[in-house]
Design a protein around this motif. Structure first.
Motif, PDB file in Angstrom:
ATOM      1  N   GLU A  89       0.848  -1.184   0.000  1.00  0.00           N
ATOM      2  CA  GLU A  89       0.000   0.000   0.000  1.00  0.00           C
ATOM      3  C   GLU A  89       0.882   1.233   0.000  1.00  0.00           C
ATOM      4  O   GLU A  89       1.840   1.336   0.767  1.00  0.00           O
ATOM      5  N   GLY A  90       0.553   2.209  -0.865  1.00  0.00           N
ATOM      6  CA  GLY A  90       1.308   3.444  -0.910  1.00  0.00           C
ATOM      7  C   GLY A  90       2.673   3.251  -1.538  1.00  0.00           C
ATOM      8  O   GLY A  90       3.228   2.163  -1.552  1.00  0.00           O
ATOM      9  N   GLY A  91       3.227   4.312  -2.079  1.00  0.00           N
ATOM     10  CA  GLY A  91       4.552   4.239  -2.671  1.00  0.00           C
ATOM     11  C   GLY A  91       4.547   3.343  -3.901  1.00  0.00           C
ATOM     12  O   GLY A  91       3.510   3.072  -4.515  1.00  0.00           O
ATOM     13  N   GLU A  92       5.706   2.844  -4.261  1.00  0.00           N
ATOM     14  CA  GLU A  92       5.838   1.978  -5.424  1.00  0.00           C
ATOM     15  C   GLU A  92       5.497   0.550  -5.022  1.00  0.00           C
ATOM     16  O   GLU A  92       6.175  -0.043  -4.168  1.00  0.00           O
ATOM     17  N   PRO A  93       4.468  -0.043  -5.627  1.00  0.00           N
ATOM     18  CA  PRO A  93       4.068  -1.390  -5.207  1.00  0.00           C
ATOM     19  C   PRO A  93       5.037  -2.446  -5.718  1.00  0.00           C
ATOM     20  O   PRO A  93       5.679  -2.275  -6.750  1.00  0.00           O
ATOM     21  N   ASP A  94       5.135  -3.515  -4.979  1.00  0.00           N
ATOM     22  CA  ASP A  94       5.815  -4.695  -5.503  1.00  0.00           C
ATOM     23  C   ASP A  94       4.723  -5.643  -5.967  1.00  0.00           C
ATOM     24  O   ASP A  94       3.536  -5.322  -5.904  1.00  0.00           O
ATOM     25  N   TYR A  95       5.136  -6.814  -6.388  1.00  0.00           N
ATOM     26  CA  TYR A  95       4.187  -7.747  -6.953  1.00  0.00           C
ATOM     27  C   TYR A  95       4.333  -9.108  -6.308  1.00  0.00           C
ATOM     28  O   TYR A  95       5.397  -9.457  -5.792  1.00  0.00           O
ATOM     29  N   ALA A  96       3.237  -9.877  -6.343  1.00  0.00           N
ATOM     30  CA  ALA A  96       3.248 -11.228  -5.789  1.00  0.00           C
ATOM     31  C   ALA A  96       4.337 -12.047  -6.472  1.00  0.00           C
ATOM     32  O   ALA A  96       4.573 -11.925  -7.679  1.00  0.00           O
ATOM     33  N   THR A  97       5.005 -12.881  -5.697  1.00  0.00           N
ATOM     34  CA  THR A  97       6.097 -13.702  -6.208  1.00  0.00           C
ATOM     35  C   THR A  97       5.823 -15.171  -5.913  1.00  0.00           C
ATOM     36  O   THR A  97       4.900 -15.513  -5.166  1.00  0.00           O
ATOM     37  N   PHE A  98       6.658 -16.018  -6.475  1.00  0.00           N
ATOM     38  CA  PHE A  98       6.556 -17.446  -6.207  1.00  0.00           C
ATOM     39  C   PHE A  98       7.311 -17.764  -4.930  1.00  0.00           C
ATOM     40  O   PHE A  98       8.541 -17.669  -4.877  1.00  0.00           O
ATOM     41  N   GLU A  99       6.576 -18.101  -3.892  1.00  0.00           N
ATOM     42  CA  GLU A  99       7.121 -18.537  -2.612  1.00  0.00           C
ATOM     43  C   GLU A  99       8.213 -17.597  -2.088  1.00  0.00           C
ATOM     44  O   GLU A  99       9.223 -18.031  -1.536  1.00  0.00           O
ATOM     45  N   GLY A 100       7.999 -16.294  -2.299  1.00  0.00           N
ATOM     46  CA  GLY A 100       8.905 -15.302  -1.736  1.00  0.00           C
ATOM     47  C   GLY A 100      10.174 -15.049  -2.520  1.00  0.00           C
ATOM     48  O   GLY A 100      11.021 -14.254  -2.088  1.00  0.00           O
ATOM     49  N   HIS A 101      10.338 -15.679  -3.687  1.00  0.00           N
ATOM     50  CA  HIS A 101      11.535 -15.458  -4.503  1.00  0.00           C
ATOM     51  C   HIS A 101      11.340 -14.178  -5.315  1.00  0.00           C
ATOM     52  O   HIS A 101      10.561 -14.144  -6.276  1.00  0.00           O
ATOM     53  N   HIS A 102      12.069 -13.128  -4.959  1.00  0.00           N
ATOM     54  CA  HIS A 102      11.869 -11.804  -5.544  1.00  0.00           C
ATOM     55  C   HIS A 102      11.986 -11.822  -7.059  1.00  0.00           C
ATOM     56  O   HIS A 102      11.252 -11.103  -7.760  1.00  0.00           O
ATOM     57  N   ARG A 103      12.892 -12.641  -7.596  1.00  0.00           N
ATOM     58  CA  ARG A 103      13.128 -12.645  -9.036  1.00  0.00           C
ATOM     59  C   ARG A 103      12.064 -13.413  -9.811  1.00  0.00           C
ATOM     60  O   ARG A 103      12.061 -13.378 -11.041  1.00  0.00           O
ATOM     61  N   LEU A 104      11.164 -14.095  -9.118  1.00  0.00           N
ATOM     62  CA  LEU A 104      10.136 -14.895  -9.781  1.00  0.00           C
ATOM     63  C   LEU A 104       8.777 -14.258  -9.526  1.00  0.00           C
ATOM     64  O   LEU A 104       8.174 -14.436  -8.467  1.00  0.00           O
ATOM     65  N   VAL A 105       8.284 -13.527 -10.516  1.00  0.00           N
ATOM     66  CA  VAL A 105       7.042 -12.778 -10.367  1.00  0.00           C
ATOM     67  C   VAL A 105       5.867 -13.662 -10.765  1.00  0.00           C
ATOM     68  O   VAL A 105       5.827 -14.213 -11.875  1.00  0.00           O
ATOM     69  N   ALA A 106       4.904 -13.803  -9.869  1.00  0.00           N
ATOM     70  CA  ALA A 106       3.754 -14.673 -10.122  1.00  0.00           C
ATOM     71  C   ALA A 106       2.808 -14.026 -11.122  1.00  0.00           C
ATOM     72  O   ALA A 106       2.509 -12.830 -11.048  1.00  0.00           O
TER      73      ALA A 106
END
Length: 441
Positions: A136-153
Motif C-alpha cells: 500500500e502506498g509508494g511503489e508497489p511490488d508484486y506477488a512472487t513465487f514462494e517469496g523469490h523476488h526474481r520470480l514474479v507470479a
C-alpha cells in the motif's frame, strides 16, 4: 491419457546444467551457443538405458536457471535456437524418443516484457493486469513465487495470461513436443489448467500434461485441473526414508495411498530423483540399498523417470541457498565413453530393472501390497489390473541377516536379483541387504 505414456520411461535432463551453460543470460549481441546439440550423442545412451521419453528441464530464454523465463517462444541463446530444437526433435523421433518440455507458467523473470511494461514509469494497464500488486502506498511490488523476488507470479485470473499460455503450448507442440511438465502446477488455480487444456487438447489430442504437485490431495487436483498426471513426491519420500530408517511400514502405508491414487486418476510420474532434490546416491544412508530403491520404482504403478546421472550413481546434495542446486544439475561430458568407469555398474543395474519393467508394461497401473512386512523386510506383490493372476513379487531385505520369506514360490520365476551370480536354491531366500524380483501367476 495419451496411450503412448503407458509404455514410456523418461530420462530427465536439466539442459542448462547438462550442457554447462553460463549461469546467467548472456549480453545482447552475444552469439548463440548451440548447446542443445550436445544432447544428440546421448540419445542412443538413453535408448540403451531402456528409455523411450526425454523429459527436458527449461529450454526457453531466461535470466538465470531457466525458471525465470523472459520469452516462452525463444530457445535460450545459451542453448541454441529453433533449428537446434528441430534437430533434437528429429533425432529423438528417429530413435523412438518423445520429448516433453518444462512449462513455467506460474511465474516469470522480472525481465519478462509484460512485467517491464507493467512496471514502467508510465505503466501499461493492459499488462499490469498480468500480475498481482502487493503493498500500500509508494511503489508497489508484486506477488512472487514462494517469496523469490526474481520470480514474479502471473495473475491466472487475467484472460490474456490464459491466451499467452495456450499460444505457448500450441507453438511447441506444433514443433514436435509430445507434452508438457507444468512447473509449480500446485501454485496455479486448478481451473486455469482446465481452461487451457480445453483449448489445447482438441489440436493435440495425443499430448500428455503432467503437473508438478508436491503435496496435498493429488487425485482431487487432477480431477479439478483436467491434467493427465502429477508428480508422486509422497512415494519418492517413502522409498528413501523407509530404507534409511529401517521402516518398511512407511513404504507399505504409502503404497496403499498410491493404490488409491491409481484407482482415482491416470498413473502419476514416479521417480527417485529429479532436478530439485538431493540425489539418491547421496540421500541413502547405506549405498547397498540403492538397488532396493530402484526395484521399488520399477515394479510399482506409475510412469517412471530417471534423472540424468542417477543411472551412473552421481552424487549431489541440494542446499537451501543461492546456487544450492548446482551440485544436482551438473555438466555431462561430450560423449558417454567419457564417463567414469565407476558408474557403469549402476547403469547396467538400471538397464536390467528397466528391461523388467518393459517386459511387464501392465505395471504402469499395477496395485502393490505388502504381503510380508517387518521393519527391515518386505514382500511387495504387484498385480495386474486387467488380469489379477499376473503378479510381480519384489522381496526386499535390509537386515544384516538373510531372510527366508514365508512365500509360496510355485509358478514364480526369478526375474532379477541383487546377487552377482545366478541365485541357487530357494528363490524366497534373500541375502542380507539383498533384493529379488519374481514374476508369474
Amino acid at each position: 491419457m495419451a496411450a503412448w505414456v503407458d509404455h514410456t520411461i523418461f530420462w530427465h535432463v536439466y539442459p542448462l546444467g547438462f550442457a554447462d551453460a553460463e549461469s546467467a543470460a548472456t549480453a545482447p549481441g552475444t552469439p548463440v551457443r548451440h548447446r542443445l546439440r550436445q544432447l544428440e550423442p546421448w540419445l542412443d545412451y538413453a535408448v540403451d538405458l531402456g528409455c523411450s521419453g526425454l523429459l527436458l528441464g527449461p529450454i526457453f530464454a531466461a535470466e538465470t536457471h531457466g525458471y525465470d523465463t523472459v520469452d516462452h517462444f525463444r530457445i535460450d541463446p545459451r542453448l541454441g535456437d529453433d533449428e537446434d530444437f528441430d534437430r533434437l526433435v528429429a533425432a529423438a523421433r528417429d530413435r523412438g524418443l518423445r520429448i516433453v518440455l518444462d512449462g513455467v507458467f506460474n511465474h516469470v523473470g522480472r525481465g519478462f516484457p509484460a512485467f517491464a511494461r507493467a512496471t514502467a514509469a508510465d505503466p501499461d494497464p493492459r499488462y499490469a493486469r498480468w500480475f498481482r500488486p502487493l503493498g500500500e502506498g509508494g511503489e508497489p511490488d508484486y506477488a512472487t513465487f514462494e517469496g523469490h523476488h526474481r520470480l514474479v507470479a502471473l495473475n491466472h485470473e487475467e484472460p490474456e495470461v490464459l491466451d499467452h499460455v495456450v499460444r505457448v503450448m500450441d507453438h511447441w507442440l506444433d514443433r514436435g513436443a509430445s507434452g508438457w511438465r507444468l512447473d509449480a502446477a500446485y501454485a496455479v488455480p486448478a481451473g486455469f489448467w482446465r481452461s487451457a487444456l480445453a483449448r489445447v487438447r482438441p489440436l493435440h489430442p495425443d499430448a500428455w500434461f503432467v503437473g508438478e504437485v508436491i503435496h496435498g490431495d493429488y487425485a482431487e487436483y487432477v480431477r479439478a485441473s483436467g491434467l493427465d498426471s502429477v508428480t508422486q513426491y509422497e512415494l519418492w519420500k517413502a522409498i528413501w526414508s523407509s530404507l534409511n530408517d529401517g521402516n518398511f511400514f512407511e513404504l507399505a502405508w504409502t503404497l496403499e495411498r498410491h493404490n488409491s491414487l491409481l484407482d482415482a486418476v491416470p498413473p502419476p510420474l514416479t521417480f527417485v530423483g529429479n532436478h530439485d532434490v538431493t540425489r539418491l546416491a547421496s540421500r541413502l544412508a547405506d549405498e547397498r540399498h540403492l538397488g532396493h530403491a530402484l526395484a521399488v520404482l520399477f515394479t510399482v504403478g506409475g510412469v517412471p523417470s530417471v534423472y540424468y546421472g542417477d543411472e551412473q550413481a552421481f552424487r549431489g546434495v541440494k542446499e537451501e541457498r543461492e546456487g544450492g542446486d548446482d551440485a544436482i544439475r551438473p555438466a555431462f561430458p561430450g560423449r558417454p565413453d567419457a564417463l567414469s568407469p565407476l558408474g557403469w555398474p549402476v547403469y547396467r543395474l538400471h538397464q536390467r530393472l528397466i528391461g523388467l519393467r518393459r517386459r511387464h508394461p501392465w505395471l504402469v497401473r499395477a496395485h502393490t501390497t505388502a504381503h510380508h512386512l517387518t521393519n527391515r523386510t518386505v514382500a511387495l506383490v504387484s498385480t495386474c489390473a486387467d488380469d489379477p493372476g499376473l503378479r510381480i513379487v519384489t522381496l526386499l531385505n535390509t537386515d544384516d541377516q538373510p531372510c527366508l520369506f514365508p512365500l509360496e514360490t510355485g509358478g514364480l520365476t526369478v526375474e532379477e536379483t541383487s546377487e552377482t551370480a545366478p541365485a541357487s536354491g530357494d528363490p524366497a531366500l534373500v541375502p542380507a541387504h539383498g533384493w529379488t524380483v519374481l514374476s508369474g501367476r
